[in-house]
Scaffold this motif. Structure first.
Motif, PDB file in Angstrom:
ATOM      1  N   ALA A  96     -15.053 -16.627  11.217  1.00  0.00           N
ATOM      2  CA  ALA A  96     -16.267 -16.259  10.939  1.00  0.00           C
ATOM      3  C   ALA A  96     -16.396 -16.212   9.425  1.00  0.00           C
ATOM      4  N   THR A  97     -15.608 -15.619   8.906  1.00  0.00           N
ATOM      5  CA  THR A  97     -15.408 -15.404   7.111  1.00  0.00           C
ATOM      6  C   THR A  97     -15.387 -16.769   6.606  1.00  0.00           C
ATOM      7  N   ASP A  98     -14.541 -17.427   7.165  1.00  0.00           N
ATOM      8  CA  ASP A  98     -14.139 -18.762   6.437  1.00  0.00           C
ATOM      9  C   ASP A  98     -13.733 -19.924   7.519  1.00  0.00           C
ATOM     10  N   PRO A  99     -14.492 -20.570   7.943  1.00  0.00           N
ATOM     11  CA  PRO A  99     -14.381 -21.426   8.981  1.00  0.00           C
ATOM     12  C   PRO A  99     -13.631 -23.021   8.335  1.00  0.00           C
ATOM     13  N   TYR A 100     -13.695 -23.042   7.282  1.00  0.00           N
ATOM     14  CA  TYR A 100     -13.497 -24.444   6.633  1.00  0.00           C
ATOM     15  C   TYR A 100     -12.046 -24.838   6.804  1.00  0.00           C
ATOM     16  N   ARG A 135     -30.497 -10.093  15.387  1.00  0.00           N
ATOM     17  CA  ARG A 135     -29.228  -9.050  15.606  1.00  0.00           C
ATOM     18  C   ARG A 135     -28.620  -9.305  16.802  1.00  0.00           C
ATOM     19  N   HIS A 136     -28.937  -9.696  18.067  1.00  0.00           N
ATOM     20  CA  HIS A 136     -28.573  -9.783  19.267  1.00  0.00           C
ATOM     21  C   HIS A 136     -28.188 -11.049  19.827  1.00  0.00           C
ATOM     22  N   GLY A 137     -28.837 -12.172  19.063  1.00  0.00           N
ATOM     23  CA  GLY A 137     -28.904 -13.558  19.639  1.00  0.00           C
ATOM     24  C   GLY A 137     -28.092 -13.768  20.605  1.00  0.00           C
ATOM     25  N   GLY A 138     -28.570 -14.469  21.724  1.00  0.00           N
ATOM     26  CA  GLY A 138     -27.710 -15.055  22.803  1.00  0.00           C
ATOM     27  C   GLY A 138     -27.261 -14.290  23.887  1.00  0.00           C
ATOM     28  N   GLU A 164     -24.225 -24.165  11.604  1.00  0.00           N
ATOM     29  CA  GLU A 164     -22.652 -24.631  11.691  1.00  0.00           C
ATOM     30  C   GLU A 164     -22.375 -25.597  12.648  1.00  0.00           C
ATOM     31  N   LEU A 165     -22.883 -25.269  13.943  1.00  0.00           N
ATOM     32  CA  LEU A 165     -22.822 -26.328  15.106  1.00  0.00           C
ATOM     33  C   LEU A 165     -24.085 -26.646  15.534  1.00  0.00           C
ATOM     34  N   ALA A 166     -24.544 -28.044  15.689  1.00  0.00           N
ATOM     35  CA  ALA A 166     -25.755 -28.314  16.154  1.00  0.00           C
ATOM     36  C   ALA A 166     -25.982 -27.819  17.611  1.00  0.00           C
ATOM     37  N   THR A 167     -27.157 -27.812  18.003  1.00  0.00           N
ATOM     38  CA  THR A 167     -27.097 -27.190  19.347  1.00  0.00           C
ATOM     39  C   THR A 167     -26.515 -27.987  20.592  1.00  0.00           C
ATOM     40  N   TRP A 168     -26.870 -27.512  21.753  1.00  0.00           N
ATOM     41  CA  TRP A 168     -25.945 -28.053  22.896  1.00  0.00           C
ATOM     42  C   TRP A 168     -26.262 -29.698  23.060  1.00  0.00           C
ATOM     43  N   ARG A 169     -25.151 -30.273  23.559  1.00  0.00           N
ATOM     44  CA  ARG A 169     -25.297 -31.742  24.013  1.00  0.00           C
ATOM     45  C   ARG A 169     -24.642 -31.983  25.386  1.00  0.00           C
ATOM     46  N   TYR A 170     -24.985 -32.576  26.324  1.00  0.00           N
ATOM     47  CA  TYR A 170     -24.183 -32.742  27.575  1.00  0.00           C
ATOM     48  C   TYR A 170     -24.188 -34.197  28.083  1.00  0.00           C
ATOM     49  N   GLY A 224     -21.092 -13.281  13.766  1.00  0.00           N
ATOM     50  CA  GLY A 224     -20.292 -14.199  14.341  1.00  0.00           C
ATOM     51  C   GLY A 224     -20.907 -15.222  15.515  1.00  0.00           C
ATOM     52  N   GLY A 225     -22.131 -15.534  15.298  1.00  0.00           N
ATOM     53  CA  GLY A 225     -22.883 -16.296  16.404  1.00  0.00           C
ATOM     54  C   GLY A 225     -22.242 -17.743  16.410  1.00  0.00           C
ATOM     55  N   LEU A 226     -22.600 -18.449  17.660  1.00  0.00           N
ATOM     56  CA  LEU A 226     -21.620 -19.812  17.754  1.00  0.00           C
ATOM     57  C   LEU A 226     -22.561 -20.819  16.857  1.00  0.00           C
ATOM     58  N   ILE A 227     -23.883 -20.958  16.819  1.00  0.00           N
ATOM     59  CA  ILE A 227     -24.544 -22.049  16.342  1.00  0.00           C
ATOM     60  C   ILE A 227     -24.571 -21.682  14.552  1.00  0.00           C
ATOM     61  N   MET A 228     -25.244 -20.399  14.414  1.00  0.00           N
ATOM     62  CA  MET A 228     -25.631 -20.218  13.181  1.00  0.00           C
ATOM     63  C   MET A 228     -24.454 -19.779  12.220  1.00  0.00           C
ATOM     64  N   ARG A 229     -24.545 -19.990  10.945  1.00  0.00           N
ATOM     65  CA  ARG A 229     -23.523 -19.346  10.159  1.00  0.00           C
ATOM     66  C   ARG A 229     -24.365 -18.579   9.002  1.00  0.00           C
ATOM     67  N   GLY A 230     -24.197 -17.050   8.855  1.00  0.00           N
ATOM     68  CA  GLY A 230     -24.898 -16.484   7.777  1.00  0.00           C
ATOM     69  C   GLY A 230     -24.428 -15.144   7.692  1.00  0.00           C
TER      70      GLY A 230
END
Ligand code: HEM
Length: 425
Positions: free
Chosen positions: A28-32, A190-193, A307-313, A407-413
């Motif tokens: 989460a700190t540095d995913p690169y 704060r509690h997204g998802g 960080e990640l685009a929203t879900w696709r199936y 530490g959210g999945l989609i967003m980085r901040g």
């Protein structure tokens, strides 16, 4: 060669190395570095997400762009093979979910085409351009509140409130109700998802409020976006009240945390690159705007909010980047990884505010390309330019290693961005 160093993509390493651990605190700190490894060794990579759901991560620029525009990758969660299991994990109760979740990011053509055309008639570049003075006023007002103190938390005091007030104004939420929105949005960020009661309660309150507001605007239309949404028609078709509510909700939802993180991640990157920041300050002092414009795009590429685009199936079996993907599999396009792909960007790990060949994927690509990009650019440019102009000597008041990332999945901040500066007026 070691992870993080470019290798020829056609030569796999002789001994397979285990993939780096994803979704840890370090990640989460540095995913690169982990993304560089995936791009080189496993560009379409199957992994278990923290929720337990298995998904494919797409990390190369070419594959990412292709996936974002591929009609076989649906946005409708009903196309997820595990959709029954995946449902109920949003923390949003069933019937509310049906009402608010039928929005642009969860639907495919032809419904998507119809709704997007209708909203585009109300949410025009002209409306956004006319909104510029108001964004500047909001920016200055927020800075007024802490400029004399010589210190601030730029997330809490600035990046968080700016977009929520801006979107409320644009939608036509009266000033006296905007702090309620601020609280509901704060709960969601704060509690997204998570399946926590507070999020569900906030969404329920927001839904109730929006339904009532839409009702009032229908009776008493104004010059705001909600009135525009109600008025918009296409071949005689209008948005239903539910569709208008879902649209207002997605505008808030998609336009809020993203912009918080553009301002937060962007300011943080500038503070960590003093030579780039000095260039920008000089250019602003000279009354130029070109470096600010290319600079905001570069900040999006370098450490963007999504960080990640929203879900696709996958609606059918398909091959992506040489990897077979089964029908019903979730596919997550890692925008943050694609935007550091050395096959596409020269010196991708270098921040260069004047970068001109910069077709980054920070706003997505294809039919779901960010509808709010003009507003995000407006807010990002006003925020960064005004912070630099009004807070001389702006510097970090914490060690980078001590800063916490959400530490959210989609967003980085960032959770907080403590700074110091010369107190002013
Ligand atoms: C879609 C990024 C700000 C409204 C998207 C997508 C991305 C994105 C990557 C595509 C997602 C996907 O394909 O899965 C951003 C970033 C922003 C930002 C980085 C800020 C820096 C905004 C704002 C608004 C907004 C301010 C509106 C007020 C939307 C909407 C969609 C969208 C409605 C869905 C469009 C569709 O599905 O047709 N955004 N966004 N965004 N964005 Fe933004």
């Amino acid at each position: 060669s070691a992870p993080g160093h470019p290798t020829c993509p056609h030569h796999a390493p002789a001994t397979p190395e285990p993939a780096p651990e994803l979704f840890t605190w370090e990640f989460a700190t540095d995913p690169y570095p982990a993304y560089a490894w995936l791009r080189e060794r496993s560009p379409v990579h199957r992994t278990a997400l923290p929720s337990g759901v298995e998904a494919w991560l797409v990390t190369r620029y070419g594959d990412a762009r292709q996936a974002l525009a591929d009609a076989r990758l649906s946005k409708d969660p009903a196309n997820h093979a595990g959709s029954a299991a995946a449902k109920g994990k949003t923390g949003i109760p069933g019937e509310r979910k049906a009402e608010l979740m039928t929005h642009l990011l969860n639907i495919d053509p032809p419904d998507h085409t119809r709704l997007r055309r209708l909203v585009s008639k109300a949410f025009t570049p002209r409306r956004v351009a006319e909104f510029a003075p108001r964004v500047q006023e909001l920016t200055d007002r927020l800075i007024d509140d802490f400029v004399e103190k010589g210190e601030a938390d730029l997330i809490h005091d600035f990046a968080f409130p700016l977009p929520i007030y801006a979107i409320c104004d644009l939608l036509g939420v009266p000033r006296e109700d905007q702090d309620d929105f601020r609280d509901w949005a704060g709960m969601m960020i704060r509690h997204g998802g998570g399946p926590r009661g507070g999020v569900a309660r906030s969404v329920k309150k927001m839904r109730g409020y929006l339904a009532e507001l839409i009702h009032r605007k229908r009776e008493n239309p104004g010059d705001d976006l909600i009135s525009g949404l109600i008025r918009a028609s296409d071949h005689g078709e209008h948005l239903t009240e539910n569709e208008a509510a879902a649209m207002a909700f997605i505008l808030l939802f998609a336009g809020f945390e993203t912009t918080v993180n553009l301002i937060g991640n962007g300011t943080y990157a500038l503070l960590r690159h003093p030579e780039q920041r000095a260039r920008l300050e000089e250019s602003l002092a000279a009354g130029e705007s070109a470096l600010l414009a290319t600079g905001i795009e570069e900040l999006l590429r370098f450490d963007g909010p999504v960080e990640l685009a929203t879900w696709r199936y996958a609606t059918e079996a398909l091959t992506l980047g040489g990897q077979e993907i089964a029908a019903g599999d979730p596919v997550l396009v890692v925008l943050a990884a694609a935007d550091r792909d050395p096959e596409r960007f020269a010196d991708p790990d270098t921040l260069d505010l004047s970068r001109s060949d910069n077709q980054h994927l920070g706003y997505g690509h294809g039919i779901h390309y960010c509808l709010g990009a003009p507003l995000a650019r407006l807010e990002g440019q006003a925020a960064v330019a005004t912070l630099l102009k009004r807070l001389p000597g702006l510097r970090l008041a914490a060690e980078p290693a001590d800063l916490r990332w959400r530490g959210g999945l989609i967003m980085r901040g960032l959770r907080t961005l403590p700074v110091e500066f010369e107190p002013g007026r």
